[in-house]
Design an enzyme around this catalytic site. Structure first.
Site, short mmCIF file in Angstrom:
data_model
loop_
_atom_site.label_atom_id
_atom_site.label_comp_id
_atom_site.label_asym_id
_atom_site.label_seq_id
_atom_site.Cartn_x
_atom_site.Cartn_y
_atom_site.Cartn_z
N HIS A 1 9.00 1.00 -3.26
CA HIS A 1 10.18 1.70 -2.75
C HIS A 1 11.11 2.17 -3.87
CE1 HIS A 1 10.09 0.86 1.80
NE2 HIS A 1 8.86 0.81 1.32
N SER B 1 6.25 6.60 -2.41
CA SER B 1 4.80 6.73 -2.49
C SER B 1 4.40 7.87 -3.42
CB SER B 1 4.23 7.01 -1.10
OG SER B 1 4.35 5.89 -0.28
N LYS C 1 2.34 7.53 12.59
CA LYS C 1 1.03 7.74 11.96
C LYS C 1 0.37 6.38 11.65
CE LYS C 1 -1.18 10.50 8.41
NZ LYS C 1 -1.01 11.42 7.29
N ASP C 2 1.18 5.43 11.18
CA ASP C 2 0.63 4.10 10.90
C ASP C 2 0.15 3.43 12.18
OD1 ASP C 2 0.86 4.15 8.19
OD2 ASP C 2 2.74 3.05 8.08
N GLU D 1 -20.34 -13.95 -0.08
CA GLU D 1 -19.92 -12.98 0.92
C GLU D 1 -20.00 -11.58 0.33
OE1 GLU D 1 -18.15 -13.98 4.50
OE2 GLU D 1 -20.15 -14.34 3.77
#
Lengths: 258, 176, 418
Positions: free
Chosen positions: C213, C217, C241-242, C285
């Protein structure tokens, strides 16, 4: 890594298919694995209750002499379609160790629905001693504990054959086409017509093997039917929500100039 | 897109629908997260037990564990039954007749938890203190219970509780 | 930070004394976000969603799980069979680990492609790599807890890596085990640490977000925002959108949990741990496979361990290896090719990690490992000098080419309070 394994296995299976045109057999871990259609495979699969009950009978009359079912309690048999009275009667046929009593001794009593299936042997060493050094593994999770578990177990149970000439099978070992290395300590457990089923159930070796594998698929994943049912509801909800949240996003973004 | 009133309405609808579905989804997820703390299937399987009292002679008592707590079963003698019946109900702190507390007078089934603060009263085993009323005595704070398990003296507010039970045959009691 | 004028007097009263509502408004509502973010920028919030899912289901599993070698396997089976919806919670946790890594890997490759690690976001990137490391440690210890065959032998093999350290290696391994093999003390401490580490991850994630922040971004063009016309408030644009991204993610995730819950797992882990018998093929894994391939590619014990950790360490110094002033791969024609090569190389390493260490696989592993390090240590520094980048657009809102928007000149989102 399983994804990759399956991917490569899938690729080799496709290659094999092109080369030989045979669908019935796919290469497994060292042995020949028969691929079968099971009532419980696929997102909509369910356990065939009649097959489960027959498979339970096979387990009781054939497998349970050597193999435990540690994670299954008699009360779980309700999933097979038995009612409470039947479950109580089945449980009471087993002797379960309890105690200590007031004298400090362990004692045997008839089973109750809350009890788990008693293990045929007191411990692993006793099991090995009674089976020529080999340990009959617990069957509760067997279908989940082997790659391609249901098909593998079915292939194992139906894979007893005469050993090829070139192979020297020592005493106490048996030739099996599905088992990794082809030599297994367990003798052929199901021969066909071993047990009499209620009604006119199919008692061929293949049918009995399929029934017991169905039963063991249930002992591995007793939650499977609930899981898939819940899953279908969840997927329906989420797919609708995909469209709705997409619509919501588009409307919110509609006033943004690109 | 122009912000006409009509568009605004549709826009609000789809946004509200999306937010509503989010709330419904969250509630659906919350259910298993909360429900997992309820008793599990193996715990529930032992929520009711069956006790065979055939071997319990007159005057003897046994303690069985039910839902993690003791249940007292006493095969009462004629004197004990008589003593329980002869008590005047009006004098009791928690008025209850003996007949209200038993299904068969000779077989008293009560929860062995003192109603004061949850200790287990004495009086089950031979030789234990049975208190002033020949029933049970709680050593923690001195509550005395009579042969019907009713509070007679001491700080406990109510009688020893009677658990839900039924005779499923002459000698087998199902508790719970 | 400016405090807001909220309608509710209660909110106003609280906010005046504890400006939590102003903070949320500032960071989650009006937070200016580049308007041109594509769907790859959804992965950050998805990683957060995955982390919360893992913590919630993990705490629940801890309520029912018993960290003791005699009871661990059985208590997991009790969760699967008897605890109300326990199977669902455990399958979410089990598959959640895989999906968490899928999300984080995509998130990392997004950062690699669009140059999100470049100035002024170096610390943001480094904190992210630290999160990856913590995740790997957490996932490893979590996999031990069911105490199946793969749990036990995975723990044995991975803890033995530390024995490669000269002089003190043996002592470190015994210290890790709390004994002379992986046993009950090991299981107990792994359980305690597996419970602790997600909260460390949360701490680093908070730092990661604070660092994010600061400058906001990065974006697909890799150029800095010039002003209000280039950004949108986070809410409702990016929240909606998220949300859409989260629903798509959950749909894929749910199909794994409900229909193929054991697809990414290993059947051997449904066999209780047996210290006297190693399974025929032990593999970690899937998310560890590329690193496992690097470990096995080096024919020296210590060397293998060093290269494996080096594969992560190189990410820490990445901001100083790639000196190109252009962030986004869109404007770097040669870099773009090498980016896809690196991605293919990592997938190849993952595939090799699942293969037996013999024959052609060993040779391929060595080549792939060499390429991995070549990419970061040789290709990227060289490209910074030799690559002719394409012209950058003037700004996000005016897609005119030919401007000279320099990366590295980004202004902080706000001046520190004077």
């Amino acid at each position: 890594m399983r994804k990759l394994n399956i991917l490569t296995r899938g690729l080799s299976a496709v290659a094999g298919l092109i080369l030989s045109g045979s669908v019935a057999f796919a290469a497994g871990a060292g042995g020949k694995i028969v691929e079968r259609d099971w009532s419980f495979s696929g997102p909509f699969g369910n356990f065939d209750k009649a097959s489960l009950q027959r498979g339970f009978q096979v387990y009781r009359e054939v497998c349970s002499g050597c193999h435990g079912l540690d994670f299954i309690a008699f009360r779980n048999l309700a999933d097979l379609g038995y009612n409470e009275a039947e479950i109580k009667a089945i449980a009471a046929e087993y002797e379960v160790e309890d105690g200590p009593n007031d004298e400090g001794e362990m004692f045997m009593r008839p089973g109750i629905p809350a009890d788990r299936f008693p293990n045929p042997f007191a411990n692993e060493n006793a099991a090995r001693a009674a089976n020529g050094g080999a340990y009959p593994p617990d069957l509760s999770l067997m279908v989940k504990a082997r790659p391609n578990g249901a098909n593998y177990l079915y292939s194992l149970l139906t894979g007893y054959e005469d050993a090829p000439e070139s192979m020297d099978v020592p005493d106490g070992m048996h030739y099996n086409s599905a088992y990794s290395g082809n030599m297994i300590a367990m003798g052929q457990p199901i021969w066909g017509d071993d047990i009499s089923l209620a009604g006119d159930g199919d008692t061929s070796m293949e049918a009995l093997a399929a029934d017991v594998v169905t039963f063991l698929a249930w002992t591995s994943e007793p939650e499977m039917e609930t899981r898939k049912r819940t899953g279908i509801a969840a997927m329906a909800f989420l797919l609708v929500m995909c469209f709705v949240s997409y619509g919501s996003m588009r409307y919110i973004w509609s006033d943004v100039k690109k | 897109m122009t912000d006409t009133a009509e568009n605004k309405g549709r826009r609000d609808f789809i946004v509200v629908a999306s937010n509503t579905m989010m709330a419904v989804g969250a509630a659906a997820v919350a259910y298993p997260l909360i429900n997992q703390m309820n008793p599990a299937a193996d715990t529930l399987a032992l929520a009711s037990i069956e006790v065979n009292v055939g071997a319990l002679a007159e005057g003897q008592a046994i303690t069985v564990k039910w839902r993690g707590k003791p249940v007292f079963i006493r095969h009462r003698t004629a004197e004990e039954i008589a003593a329980a019946n002869d008590t005047s109900v009006d004098d009791l702190r928690d008025p209850e007749t003996d007949a209200d507390r038993v299904q068969k007078p000779e077989m008293l089934v009560i929860q062995g938890i003192c109603t004061h603060l949850g200790c287990v009263p004495l009086g089950q085993k031979v030789g234990e203190i049975k208190g002033d009323f020949n029933g049970w005595f709680c050593p923690c704070h001195g509550s005395h219970y009579d042969t019907s398990g009713r509070i007679r003296k001491g700080p406990a507010p109510t009688n020893l509780e009677v658990p839900p039970y039924a005779f499923i045959s002459d000698n087998v009691i199902k508790i719970g | 930070m400016q405090t807001q004028n909220f309608k509710s007097p209660v909110v106003r009263w609280i906010d005046h004394r504890l400006p939590i509502f102003s903070f949320m408004h500032h960071e989650l509502h009006e937070y200016p976000t580049p308007k041109n973010l594509n769907y790859l920028w959804n992965l950050g919030s998805l990683a957060g969603l995955a982390l919360v899912t893992m913590i919630v289901t993990g705490i629940i599993l801890a309520m029912h799980y018993t960290p003791h070698v005699d009871h661990a396997f059985e208590s997991v089976e009790r969760i699967m069979r008897d605890v109300n919806q326990g199977w669902l919670i455990r399958y979410i946790h089990m598959n959640g680990a895989s999906f968490f890594f899928i999300v984080v890997f995509i998130h990392i490759f997004r950062g690699l492609y669009y140059g999100s690690y470049k100035a002024p976001r170096e610390l943001l990137w480094i904190l992210g790599v630290l999160i990856l490391l913590l995740m790997m440690a957490t996932a490893f210890m979590g996999y031990v807890l069911p105490w199946g065959q793969m749990s036990f032998w995975g723990a044995t093999v991975i803890t033995n890596l530390f024995s490669a350290i000269p002089f003190v290696g043996e002592s470190i391994v015994i210290w890790l085990w709390g004994g002379f093999s992986v046993d009950n003390p090991t299981l107990s401490r792994f359980f305690a640490l597996h419970y602790l580490m997600p909260f460390l991850i949360v701490g680093v994630v908070i730092l990661h977000i604070i660092a994010l922040h600061r400058f906001g971004s990065n974006n697909p063009l890799g150029i800095d925002v010039n002003g209000k016309q280039d950004t949108l408030p986070f809410h409702p644009y990016y929240t909606s959108k998220d949300l859409f991204g989260a629903v798509v993610f959950l749909t894929i995730f749910a199909s794994a949990v409900f229909f193929y819950p054991n697809y990414l797992g290993h059947p051997d882990n449904y066999i209780p741990a047996n210290p006297l018998q190693t399974p025929a093929h032990i593999v970690p894994e899937w998310y560890f496979l590329p690193f496992y391939a690097i470990l096995r590619a080096i024919p020296d014990k210590l060397g293998g361990v060093l290269f494996m950790f080096g594969a992560i360490a190189v990410l820490f110094i990445l901001p100083w290896l790639d000196k190109s002033p252009v962030r986004s791969g869109r404007f770097r024609p040669i870099f773009k090719v090498f980016f896809w090569l690196l991605l293919a190389d990592c997938v190849l390493l993952g595939w090799l990690g699942a293969k037996p260490a013999e024959g052609i696989y060993v040779i391929l592993s060595r080549l792939a490992t060499a390429w991995y390090f070549m990419h970061f240590l040789v290709v990227l520094p060289l490209l910074s000098y030799v690559e002719k980048t394409r012209p950058l657009p003037q700004s996000i809102s005016t897609p005119v080419m030919g401007g000279a928007a320099m990366a590295g000149s980004a202004a902080p989102r706000e001046k520190p309070d004077a």
